[in-house]
Scaffold this active site. Sequence first.
Site, PDB file in Angstrom:
ATOM      1  N   ASP A 103      -0.557  -4.639   4.392  1.00 22.63           N
ATOM      2  CA  ASP A 103      -0.369  -3.479   5.449  1.00 22.63           C
ATOM      3  C   ASP A 103      -1.106  -3.675   6.730  1.00 22.63           C
ATOM      4  OD1 ASP A 103       1.213  -1.894   3.691  1.00 22.63           O
ATOM      5  OD2 ASP A 103      -0.062  -0.196   4.151  1.00 22.63           O
ATOM      6  N   LYS A 149       3.338  -0.454   8.454  1.00 21.16           N
ATOM      7  CA  LYS A 149       3.737   0.704   8.397  1.00 21.16           C
ATOM      8  C   LYS A 149       3.137   1.930   9.168  1.00 21.16           C
ATOM      9  CE  LYS A 149       5.145   2.957   5.274  1.00 21.16           C
ATOM     10  NZ  LYS A 149       6.300   3.428   5.771  1.00 21.16           N
ATOM     11  N   MET A 152      -5.100  11.109   9.526  1.00 21.96           N
ATOM     12  CA  MET A 152      -3.846  11.050  10.361  1.00 21.96           C
ATOM     13  C   MET A 152      -3.754  12.325  11.295  1.00 21.96           C
ATOM     14  SD  MET A 152      -1.228   9.767   7.447  1.00 21.96           S
ATOM     15  CE  MET A 152      -1.922  10.634   5.849  1.00 21.96           C
TER      16      MET A 152
HETATM   17  N1  SAH Z   1      -4.952   4.822   1.969  1.00 24.00           N
HETATM   18  C1  SAH Z   1      -6.007   4.897   3.039  1.00 24.00           C
HETATM   19  C2  SAH Z   1      -5.212   6.003   4.055  1.00 24.00           C
HETATM   20  C3  SAH Z   1      -3.981   5.714   4.733  1.00 24.00           C
HETATM   21  S1  SAH Z   1      -3.497   6.962   5.791  1.00 24.00           S
HETATM   22  C4  SAH Z   1      -7.216   5.275   2.768  1.00 24.00           C
HETATM   23  O1  SAH Z   1      -7.443   5.740   1.456  1.00 24.00           O
HETATM   24  O2  SAH Z   1      -8.102   5.335   3.255  1.00 24.00           O
HETATM   25  C5  SAH Z   1      -4.149   6.162   7.434  1.00 24.00           C
HETATM   26  C6  SAH Z   1      -5.280   7.160   7.922  1.00 24.00           C
HETATM   27  O3  SAH Z   1      -6.513   6.845   7.318  1.00 24.00           O
HETATM   28  C7  SAH Z   1      -5.340   6.779   9.403  1.00 24.00           C
HETATM   29  O4  SAH Z   1      -4.415   7.499  10.169  1.00 24.00           O
HETATM   30  C8  SAH Z   1      -6.959   7.301   9.569  1.00 24.00           C
HETATM   31  O5  SAH Z   1      -6.916   8.826   9.481  1.00 24.00           O
HETATM   32  C9  SAH Z   1      -7.468   6.696   8.331  1.00 24.00           C
HETATM   33  N2  SAH Z   1      -8.014   5.849   8.195  1.00 24.00           N
HETATM   34  C10 SAH Z   1      -7.807   4.779   7.661  1.00 24.00           C
HETATM   35  N3  SAH Z   1      -8.858   3.595   7.786  1.00 24.00           N
HETATM   36  C11 SAH Z   1      -9.600   4.174   8.765  1.00 24.00           C
HETATM   37  C12 SAH Z   1     -10.783   3.437   9.635  1.00 24.00           C
HETATM   38  N4  SAH Z   1     -11.248   2.512   9.512  1.00 24.00           N
HETATM   39  N5  SAH Z   1     -11.335   4.348  10.604  1.00 24.00           N
HETATM   40  C13 SAH Z   1     -10.918   5.601  10.734  1.00 24.00           C
HETATM   41  N6  SAH Z   1      -9.623   6.198  10.102  1.00 24.00           N
HETATM   42  C14 SAH Z   1      -9.183   5.473   9.043  1.00 24.00           C
END
Ligand code: SAH
Length: 254
Positions: free
Chosen positions: A39, A61, A173
């Site tokens: 991803d 995505k 998000m």
């Molecule tokens: N499966 C992932 C989340 C995917 S949804 C998890 O468990 O973390 C994607 C969202 O995750 C982004 O829009 C943001 O809100 C958050 N996110 C993921 N990585 C991030 C990072 N390094 N810093 C800040 N927000 C992050």
Amino acid sequence: MSKPIGGKVWLIGAGPGDVEMLTLKAVRALGEAQVVLIDDLVNREVLRFVKPQARVIEVGKRGGARSTPQAFIERKMLQLARQGLTVARVKGGDPYVFGRGGEEVKTLCRAGIAVEIVNGITAGLGVPAALGIPVTHRDFCRGVTFVTGNSRAGAQPNWRALAHSDTTLVIYMGLSNLAGIVGGLRDAGIPASMPVAVVQNGTLSTQRSVVSRLDQVVDAVAREGLASPALIVVGEVVRFAVRKDVRELSRKSA
Ligand code: SAH
């Protein structure tokens, strides 16, 4: 022709960004993979654990940007596994936290493909910690709630219920809907002075953050020009945020 032997899919969570936050199990699974579907939220440094002969397929995505439709990704996984290949599907954070892991596992199981989940550190845990924010603290809250701030489908979280939950709110998000989220929380009775942190690229060297309060955070984020991926943390525990990155400090003292 003999029937192809069913391969296997590892559904791997790569953590929030910092490659050192991968689990040992993720490293082993990456090393076993013949094909890697990665991803766009995943730090490319994880590819150092992949065999040199493995095929790497990018399947970004991210909302609004370049993307590969979910159906295509699922079809690709099925197709590769049916060829008898060991596939590593690598996602940001944890595959089961806003990661569509549930949908992918269902598709694979229906097709009789072996699948194994490798948990990752979800952004909601790793990113606040990178700022020194404990998502729970017994003096300030009774728990933590992970919620999506994505309002594309028109649905909003039940801000009123959340405002009365006595939990730290960790909103994924939500950046593009920050004003709407702040409005929802204010209407639900959360005080204007409630601390809020917004963190972009948490745990990475490109990490940027704003630590503010509910009534000022929209302006502060606009001023700093923070962009996705970003996490929003709302709660008294945000007061623990250190001005300088904990990580930066630890690196300097190392
Ligand atoms: N499966 C992932 C989340 C995917 S949804 C998890 O468990 O973390 C994607 C969202 O995750 C982004 O829009 C943001 O809100 C958050 N996110 C993921 N990585 C991030 C990072 N390094 N810093 C800040 N927000 C992050």
